[in-house]
Scaffold this motif. Structure first.
Motif, PDB file in Angstrom:
ATOM      1  N   UNK A   5      -9.909  43.702  14.893  1.00 38.39           N
ATOM      2  CA  UNK A   5     -11.151  44.242  14.348  1.00 38.39           C
ATOM      3  C   UNK A   5     -12.269  44.101  15.389  1.00 38.39           C
ATOM      4  N   UNK A   6     -12.959  45.180  15.664  1.00 35.78           N
ATOM      5  CA  UNK A   6     -14.097  45.177  16.583  1.00 35.78           C
ATOM      6  C   UNK A   6     -15.352  45.192  15.719  1.00 35.78           C
ATOM      7  N   UNK A   7     -16.029  44.059  15.651  1.00 36.19           N
ATOM      8  CA  UNK A   7     -17.084  43.875  14.647  1.00 36.19           C
ATOM      9  C   UNK A   7     -18.472  43.893  15.290  1.00 36.19           C
ATOM     10  N   UNK A   8     -19.310  44.810  14.832  1.00 38.68           N
ATOM     11  CA  UNK A   8     -20.691  44.863  15.283  1.00 38.68           C
ATOM     12  C   UNK A   8     -21.502  43.749  14.648  1.00 38.68           C
ATOM     13  N   UNK A   9     -22.358  43.101  15.443  1.00 39.33           N
ATOM     14  CA  UNK A   9     -23.208  42.020  14.938  1.00 39.33           C
ATOM     15  C   UNK A   9     -24.674  42.343  15.221  1.00 39.33           C
ATOM     16  N   UNK A  10     -25.616  41.674  14.565  1.00 39.22           N
ATOM     17  CA  UNK A  10     -27.039  41.990  14.749  1.00 39.22           C
ATOM     18  C   UNK A  10     -27.496  41.829  16.195  1.00 39.22           C
ATOM     19  N   UNK A  11     -28.479  42.651  16.584  1.00 34.10           N
ATOM     20  CA  UNK A  11     -29.054  42.542  17.932  1.00 34.10           C
ATOM     21  C   UNK A  11     -30.322  41.691  17.907  1.00 34.10           C
ATOM     22  N   UNK A  12     -30.658  41.167  16.753  1.00 38.98           N
ATOM     23  CA  UNK A  12     -31.850  40.323  16.635  1.00 38.98           C
ATOM     24  C   UNK A  12     -32.066  39.878  15.204  1.00 38.98           C
ATOM     25  N   UNK A  13     -32.248  40.831  14.319  1.00 39.73           N
ATOM     26  CA  UNK A  13     -32.524  40.541  12.914  1.00 39.73           C
ATOM     27  C   UNK A  13     -31.215  40.339  12.159  1.00 39.73           C
TER      28      UNK A  13
END
Length: 277
Positions: A5-13
């Motif tokens: 799984x390639x999971x996107x995570x927050x870039x700040x918030x």
């Protein structure tokens, strides 16, 4: 066989974390991450107790095969970067290639992206854009890439550190001092700032109204088409062919396309590109 799984995570918030991303990280057997210290904070916030394993540019050669063995053995693994989407100017490409070679299912879990976040609010054309990632550190190499890319009508997206953003703006100004550029910093955070102006104006604002803190997104307006001329006329035949190869074309296809656009013989273009007298 496990799944990757390639999971996107927050870039700040942190509120930009999706329900699906949280659920995925809770359910997998292992989370591979750039910096375990960064990901540990994210996991703690969302009550994710899955074990973490370091996977970054300096250890990816040996760790890729370790992760592949685990996937083939039936373990489900999530790959995350410190912020944003894995593989987008972050580690993971080699792992995805090997996983696909082994028949492992690769599942993308969408999330925030700094370049597109800044582009949305920039006021610059968003219909056609080219992502360049990080430019080379040396000014000469940086200018060389910009001289080729800034003659295209595509909006350009790139990332830059606060220590080098001034040098990058100066390199842009060398190519075209009137070009409109957007600087995005601290995106999605409390002191988010997205400023669009001619590059020379942005240079004047650096360190005053635009602090040199936080990672930067730099967006460069595409070149305005010159009536009666083609976008590639400022390029040599070699640069024209290289442009299409950089976009993913095979050399043979790139040579054929350049020959069509310039109304030249493919053989002539081939000889020029390969320096055959």
């Amino acid at each position: 066989m496990g799944e990757l799984y390639l999971v996107g995570t927050p870039i700040g918030n942190l509120e930009d974390m999706t329900f699906r991303a949280i659920h995925t990280l809770q359910q997998v057997d292992l989370i591979a991450c750039e910096d375990t210290r960064v990901t540990k904070k994210l996991c703690h916030h969302f009550e994710i107790t899955t074990p973490l394993k370091s996977y970054h540019d300096h250890n990816k050669e040996q760790e890729t095969e370790t992760l592949i063995e685990m996937l083939v053995a039936g373990k489900n693994i999530a790959l995350v970067s410190d912020a944003g989407l894995p593989l987008i100017s972050d580690p993971g490409y080699e792992l995805v290639v090997r996983a696909r070679e082994q028949g492992v299912t690769v599942v993308p879990i969408p999330g925030p992206n700094a370049g597109l976040t800044a582009l949305m609010a920039s006021g610059l054309p968003s219909f056609t854009y080219t992502f360049l990632g990080f430019l080379p550190r040396k000014t000469r190499d940086k200018v060389q890439i910009l001289e080729t890319r800034m003659h295209q009508d595509s909006t350009l997206l790139l990332y830059e550190s606060p220590h080098r953003v001034k040098d990058t703006l100066e390199a842009i100004a060398k190519v075209d001092a009137e070009r409109v550029v957007t600087l995005g910093r601290e995106l999605t955070k409390k002191f988010e700032q997205i400023t669009t102006a001619p590059v020379t104006v942005l240079l004047e604002q650096l360190e005053t109204t635009i602090p040199l803190r936080g990672e930067f997104v730099v967006i460069i307006e595409g070149a305005a088409p010159i009536e009666g001329t083609a976008w590639y006329e400022a390029l040599s035949v070699e640069e024209h062919v290289s442009h299409y190869i950089d976009e993913g074309m095979k050399p043979k296809a790139a040579i054929k396309k350049v020959a069509q656009e310039r109304e030249m013989s493919s053989k002539v273009v081939y000889n020029i590109f390969h320096d055959i007298q």
